[in-house]
Design an enzyme around this catalytic site. Sequence first.
Site, PDB file in Angstrom:
ATOM      1  N   LYS A 139      31.528  56.140  44.782  1.00 53.62           N
ATOM      2  CA  LYS A 139      29.847  55.759  44.723  1.00 53.62           C
ATOM      3  C   LYS A 139      29.549  55.039  43.335  1.00 53.62           C
ATOM      4  CE  LYS A 139      26.508  58.317  43.346  1.00 53.62           C
ATOM      5  NZ  LYS A 139      25.636  57.310  42.680  1.00 53.62           N
ATOM      6  N   THR A 174      27.150  62.961  29.372  1.00 59.75           N
ATOM      7  CA  THR A 174      27.811  64.239  29.504  1.00 59.75           C
ATOM      8  C   THR A 174      26.861  65.534  30.005  1.00 59.75           C
ATOM      9  OG1 THR A 174      28.578  63.659  27.197  1.00 59.75           O
ATOM     10  CG2 THR A 174      28.385  65.994  27.468  1.00 59.75           C
ATOM     11  N   GLY A 197      28.127  65.183  33.596  1.00 58.56           N
ATOM     12  CA  GLY A 197      29.610  65.731  33.442  1.00 58.56           C
ATOM     13  C   GLY A 197      29.552  67.110  33.501  1.00 58.56           C
ATOM     14  N   GLU A 216      34.685  61.157  32.194  1.00 59.22           N
ATOM     15  CA  GLU A 216      34.867  60.180  30.819  1.00 59.22           C
ATOM     16  C   GLU A 216      33.395  60.108  30.419  1.00 59.22           C
ATOM     17  OE1 GLU A 216      33.973  57.674  28.724  1.00 59.22           O
ATOM     18  OE2 GLU A 216      34.549  56.044  30.268  1.00 59.22           O
ATOM     19  N   CYS A 272      29.993  53.296  26.411  1.00 56.63           N
ATOM     20  CA  CYS A 272      30.309  54.757  25.990  1.00 56.63           C
ATOM     21  C   CYS A 272      31.010  54.726  24.803  1.00 56.63           C
ATOM     22  CB  CYS A 272      31.121  55.401  27.213  1.00 56.63           C
ATOM     23  SG  CYS A 272      32.438  54.660  27.832  1.00 56.63           S
ATOM     24  N   GLU A 275      23.717  60.020  21.922  1.00 58.23           N
ATOM     25  CA  GLU A 275      24.193  58.742  22.498  1.00 58.23           C
ATOM     26  C   GLU A 275      22.761  57.929  22.711  1.00 58.23           C
ATOM     27  OE1 GLU A 275      26.189  58.715  26.182  1.00 58.23           O
ATOM     28  OE2 GLU A 275      27.675  57.229  25.409  1.00 58.23           O
TER      29      GLU A 275
HETATM   30  P1  NDP Z   1      24.150  59.587  34.805  1.00 56.10           P
HETATM   31  O1  NDP Z   1      25.244  60.129  33.971  1.00 56.10           O
HETATM   32  O2  NDP Z   1      23.060  60.341  35.232  1.00 56.10           O
HETATM   33  O3  NDP Z   1      24.792  58.652  36.007  1.00 56.10           O
HETATM   34  C1  NDP Z   1      26.230  58.143  36.042  1.00 56.10           C
HETATM   35  C2  NDP Z   1      26.428  58.341  37.493  1.00 56.10           C
HETATM   36  O4  NDP Z   1      26.571  59.970  38.130  1.00 56.10           O
HETATM   37  C3  NDP Z   1      25.540  57.648  38.699  1.00 56.10           C
HETATM   38  O5  NDP Z   1      26.539  57.099  39.500  1.00 56.10           O
HETATM   39  C4  NDP Z   1      24.995  58.696  39.250  1.00 56.10           C
HETATM   40  O6  NDP Z   1      24.512  58.341  40.369  1.00 56.10           O
HETATM   41  C5  NDP Z   1      25.688  59.984  39.248  1.00 56.10           C
HETATM   42  N1  NDP Z   1      25.179  61.245  39.101  1.00 56.10           N
HETATM   43  C6  NDP Z   1      24.013  61.596  38.560  1.00 56.10           C
HETATM   44  N2  NDP Z   1      23.640  62.862  38.743  1.00 56.10           N
HETATM   45  C7  NDP Z   1      24.751  63.438  39.273  1.00 56.10           C
HETATM   46  C8  NDP Z   1      24.896  64.778  39.871  1.00 56.10           C
HETATM   47  N3  NDP Z   1      24.205  65.880  39.455  1.00 56.10           N
HETATM   48  N4  NDP Z   1      26.070  64.854  40.664  1.00 56.10           N
HETATM   49  C9  NDP Z   1      26.925  63.855  40.892  1.00 56.10           C
HETATM   50  N5  NDP Z   1      26.600  62.600  40.413  1.00 56.10           N
HETATM   51  C10 NDP Z   1      25.529  62.239  39.603  1.00 56.10           C
HETATM   52  O7  NDP Z   1      23.846  58.346  33.875  1.00 56.10           O
HETATM   53  P2  NDP Z   1      22.256  57.762  33.832  1.00 56.10           P
HETATM   54  O8  NDP Z   1      22.457  56.399  34.862  1.00 56.10           O
HETATM   55  O9  NDP Z   1      21.321  58.591  34.361  1.00 56.10           O
HETATM   56  O10 NDP Z   1      21.953  57.469  32.416  1.00 56.10           O
HETATM   57  C11 NDP Z   1      21.741  58.205  31.606  1.00 56.10           C
HETATM   58  C12 NDP Z   1      22.125  58.262  30.144  1.00 56.10           C
HETATM   59  O11 NDP Z   1      23.903  58.702  30.246  1.00 56.10           O
HETATM   60  C13 NDP Z   1      22.111  56.760  29.390  1.00 56.10           C
HETATM   61  O12 NDP Z   1      21.136  56.696  28.769  1.00 56.10           O
HETATM   62  C14 NDP Z   1      23.527  57.226  28.532  1.00 56.10           C
HETATM   63  O13 NDP Z   1      23.065  57.732  27.593  1.00 56.10           O
HETATM   64  C15 NDP Z   1      24.412  57.916  29.464  1.00 56.10           C
HETATM   65  N6  NDP Z   1      25.423  57.239  30.148  1.00 56.10           N
HETATM   66  C16 NDP Z   1      26.633  57.272  29.711  1.00 56.10           C
HETATM   67  C17 NDP Z   1      27.644  56.456  30.254  1.00 56.10           C
HETATM   68  C18 NDP Z   1      29.067  56.403  29.583  1.00 56.10           C
HETATM   69  O14 NDP Z   1      29.793  55.703  30.056  1.00 56.10           O
HETATM   70  N7  NDP Z   1      29.225  57.237  28.656  1.00 56.10           N
HETATM   71  C19 NDP Z   1      27.618  55.831  31.504  1.00 56.10           C
HETATM   72  C20 NDP Z   1      26.129  55.789  31.697  1.00 56.10           C
HETATM   73  C21 NDP Z   1      25.148  56.494  31.187  1.00 56.10           C
HETATM   74  P3  NDP Z   1      23.160  59.182  41.098  1.00 56.10           P
HETATM   75  O15 NDP Z   1      22.152  58.951  40.232  1.00 56.10           O
HETATM   76  O16 NDP Z   1      23.233  58.186  42.533  1.00 56.10           O
HETATM   77  O17 NDP Z   1      23.577  60.411  41.327  1.00 56.10           O
END
Ligand code: NDP
Length: 803
Positions: A192, A246, A249, A266, A300, A397
Site C-alpha cells: 500500500k 514512529t 510504527g 523503519e 528519515c 523529527e
Molecule cells: P505515517 O507514518 O502516518 O504514514 C506512513 C504510512 O503508514 C502511510 O502509508 C500511511 O497510510 C500508513 N498508516 C498510517 N496510519 C496507519 C495505521 N494506523 N496502520 C497502518 N498503516 C498506517 O506518516 P505521515 O504521512 O502521517 O507523516 C507524519 C509524520 O511522520 C511526518 O511528519 C514525519 O515526521 C513522519 N514520517 C516519517 C517517515 C520516515 O521514513 N521516517 C516517513 C513518513 C513520515 P494511510 O494514511 O493510508 O494509513
Amino acid sequence: MTILEKFKTLTYGSAPESAETAVSWLNDHDREFGLYINGSWAAARDERTIPVTNPATGETLALVAVAGADDVDKAVKAATKAFKSWSQTSDHERARYLYAIARGVQKHQRLLAVLESLDNGKPIRESRDIDVPLVARHFYYHAGWAQLMGAELPGYAPVGVVGQIIPWNFPLLMLAWKIAPALAMGNTVVIKPAPATPLTALLFAEIVAEAGLPPGVVNVITGDDETGKLMTAHPGFDKYAFTGSTEVGKIIRQVTAGRGVKLSLELGGKSPFIVFDDADQEAAIEGLVDAIWFNQGEVCCAGSRLLVQETIAEPFLARLRQRMGKLRLADPLDKSIDLGAVVDRAQWERIDSWVQKGVADGATLFQPACELPAHGCFYPPTLLTNVAPASAVAQEEIFGPVLVGMTFRTPGEAVMLANNTRYGLAASIWTENVNLALDVATKIKAGSVWVNSTNLFDAAAGFGGYRESGYGREGGKEGLYEYVQPAWAKHRRQDAPELDKGWGKYVPGRPRPGGTNGVGGSLVDRTAKMYVGGKQARPDGSYSYPVINPSGKLVGYAGDGNRKDIRNAVEAAHAAKGWADRTPYNRAQILYFMAENLAARADELAKRLREMTGVREKTAVSEVEQAISRLFTYASYADKYGGVVQETTLYGLVVAMTEPVGVIGIACPEELPLLGFVSLLAPAIARGNTIVVVPSSRYPLLATDFYQILDTSDLPPGVINIVTGDQAHLTQTLMRHDDVDAMWYFGDAQGSMQVEYASASNMKRTWVNYGRSPDWWSREQGEGEQFLRQATQVKNIWVPMGE
Ligand code: NDP
C-alpha cells in the site's frame, strides 16, 4: 563588463524536464486508477476514490481507488493463492523475474522519475539520478539473491504473504526496498503506497505485468487512512514491513502483537551531523546540503542535528548561511534547482509549526532571502541555532528542510550529544583524522554511519535503525532474514490470545493454609538468593517461594523477586557494558571457562535436574552434556561473527559490524531448565550483551546453582544477572524498563503477546516463541545463527577512499 563581472552576475535559467510522457500516461488511464489485484485492475468494491495532487502546483493529477475491507481481503486471498506456486518456483526462475523487473524499471526510468517528481514534489535531478537508479539497483541485487537463495541461505524458507506499508517521501524507492527482497525469497506481496504519493506504485504494477510476473505475486492497493489499518488487522498476513512515523510504527507493533507475524519497522530519526575542527569545511558544508536539503529534508535519516566543534562554530555557521542563500527552490521538474515542494499542505503546516515552536522556545531563526514560487508547498531552507539539546526541535523529527545547530567541545561530548536521542537511524562524521572518525563511528548508536559523506545508500548494505528508529534491515544479506524463516519453523502465524489485563500482576509469597502448598515445610531454610552485579543478593522484599517437583516434593525455596530487584539487576547490567569492549578472544576464554566449570560440576547439576524435574538419570546427564557443548558453540562464535565488508557501489569501505544490542532481558523456558537457560544466555553474552535472566518460575534452582560456575569463571560482575520469582511479573517489569534494549521470552502465548505489545513503549526489540518452544536438543533449532542475529544489530560504516 569584464569577464569576471559577467561570471559573478551569471544567473540560472530554467531547464525544464518535459512532463509529456507522464501526462500522456495519466491521460491513457483517464486519470483514474483502480486497484491492482491478482494481475488485473479493478475499482474498489464501493467505488470510492481520492484525489492525488501535485504539491508544486496544487493541480489534481488523478483519482485513485480507496481499498476497503473487501478489497484488502481480495488482495490477501490473491497473494495467498499465488504464494503456493511462487514459493515453489526455482531460484533461477525467480531471479529471471526480478531481473526482468529491473530491466523494466530501467526502460521506463525517465517516466518513473518525472511521475515521482510530479507526485511528490522532489527535484527531478534527485528522482532521476538517485531514486530511480537505486530502484533498478535493488531489483538487480535481489535478482542475485533469488538465484543464490538455496546456496546461501540453506535451511530457510519464505515467510508467506507480506503486507507492506510505505510512506510518501521516497514512494518508489521504498517500494523497491520492500518488494525486491520479498519476491527474491519467495514471498508474495500486498503493498500500500501512501495516499499522497501512489502514482509510481501504480506504474510499477504495469511494469510487473509487463515482466510477466504470475498474477497475485504483487498486489498494489491504494487507499486513505483506513486502508493501512485494515491491512494490519487482517489475519491473512505472515509478515508486515512498514516505513513511516514512529507513532504509527508503535500502533502496528501493538495491533500485531501475539499473532506470530514477523515485523520490520523503519521509523523516524534525528540524525547527528558531526563536524570536528579539523574537517574539510567546504566538503562538510556540501555534505550538509545533501544531509538536510536533499528531498526537502523529508528523509528519515536526514542529518537534521548539526553538531559542530565550538572552535570553528562561528565561521562554519557563517559559511553555511552563505551557502543556504544560494539554494534554489522552484518547479521540481526544473533540472537546475536544489529544493522542490514538500509533499502537501499538511506537512508544510507541520514543519512550520515546529519552526515556530523552536523560535518561541528561544532559538535563533535563519532563512535566506530566496525566491519562492508563488504557489505550491515550498518551504525555505531553515537553520535554527541557540538551541538546547533537550529542546523539542532538537529532539523531535521535523521532516522538512530544517536544520538545528548545536556545538560541542570534545569528541566525548560529541558522542554524548549524538546519542542524546530516542532515535538511532544514521550519523555523519566529518574529520580528516581517520582514527577519530572510526572511534566515534563505533560509539554512535545508529544503523548507518557515514564518514566524510552522507546519505549514501546501496542495495548491498542494510539500512535500518537502533532504538526507536525501529528494527530490521533493508538491503544487504542482513535484510534477507526479514523475509525468511527457518524451514523447520513451518507456519508461525496464529490467532492472538485475548490480551489479559491482569497479566503480570503478582502478590509475593506468603504462608498458605496447610503449609507450603500442602507439601509440608522444611526445618532447614534453603532459600536460593538472586545474582545481581556479581554477588548473591537477597530479594528486596525478603520474600521467597517454594519450589516443588512434579511428584509434589519440596526441593527448596527461591527468592521472590520484585520491581526493585529488576531495577538493581538492570543497573548492574548497564554498569557492566564494558563487557562489549573486551576482546572477542577474552569473551571466548570466559565462555570456555564456564563450560569447564560446568563440566566439573556435571554430577551435581544432573542430580539437581533429576530432583527438580523428575527426569531419568540418563536424560539429566545428557542435558548437562548438551549445555557444555552449547557453551563451546558460543565460545567459538565469540570471535567469529564480527561482520563483513559490503560490496556496494562506493569507492571505499562499507563495513557491516555486528554490534551487541545492549541490555537484554531473558525469560527462560520451563522445559529443559538448564539447557534452555544456557542456550539463551550464552549467545547473548558471547556477542557482548549484558543480561537480566528470569529463570522459569517452576524450575529456578538450576539457574541459581549456576552462580558458582559464574563466580569461578572470571565473568565480570553484572554481565549476567539472575532474578527469580514470578516470571510474568518480572517480565512485565523488564518490559516497562526504558533501559532494557531487548526482551527474549520463551513462555506461553499470552506472555509472548504481552511482551510484543508492551515493547511498543520504547520499541524494544523482542524475540518470543508464541508458546511454541524449539527443540533445544537439536543443533538446528537450539543454537546458531538465528540466536546470534537476535543478539546483535548491524551497523554499516561507510568510509569513502581517495583524496
Ligand atoms: P505515517 O507514518 O502516518 O504514514 C506512513 C504510512 O503508514 C502511510 O502509508 C500511511 O497510510 C500508513 N498508516 C498510517 N496510519 C496507519 C495505521 N494506523 N496502520 C497502518 N498503516 C498506517 O506518516 P505521515 O504521512 O502521517 O507523516 C507524519 C509524520 O511522520 C511526518 O511528519 C514525519 O515526521 C513522519 N514520517 C516519517 C517517515 C520516515 O521514513 N521516517 C516517513 C513518513 C513520515 P494511510 O494514511 O493510508 O494509513
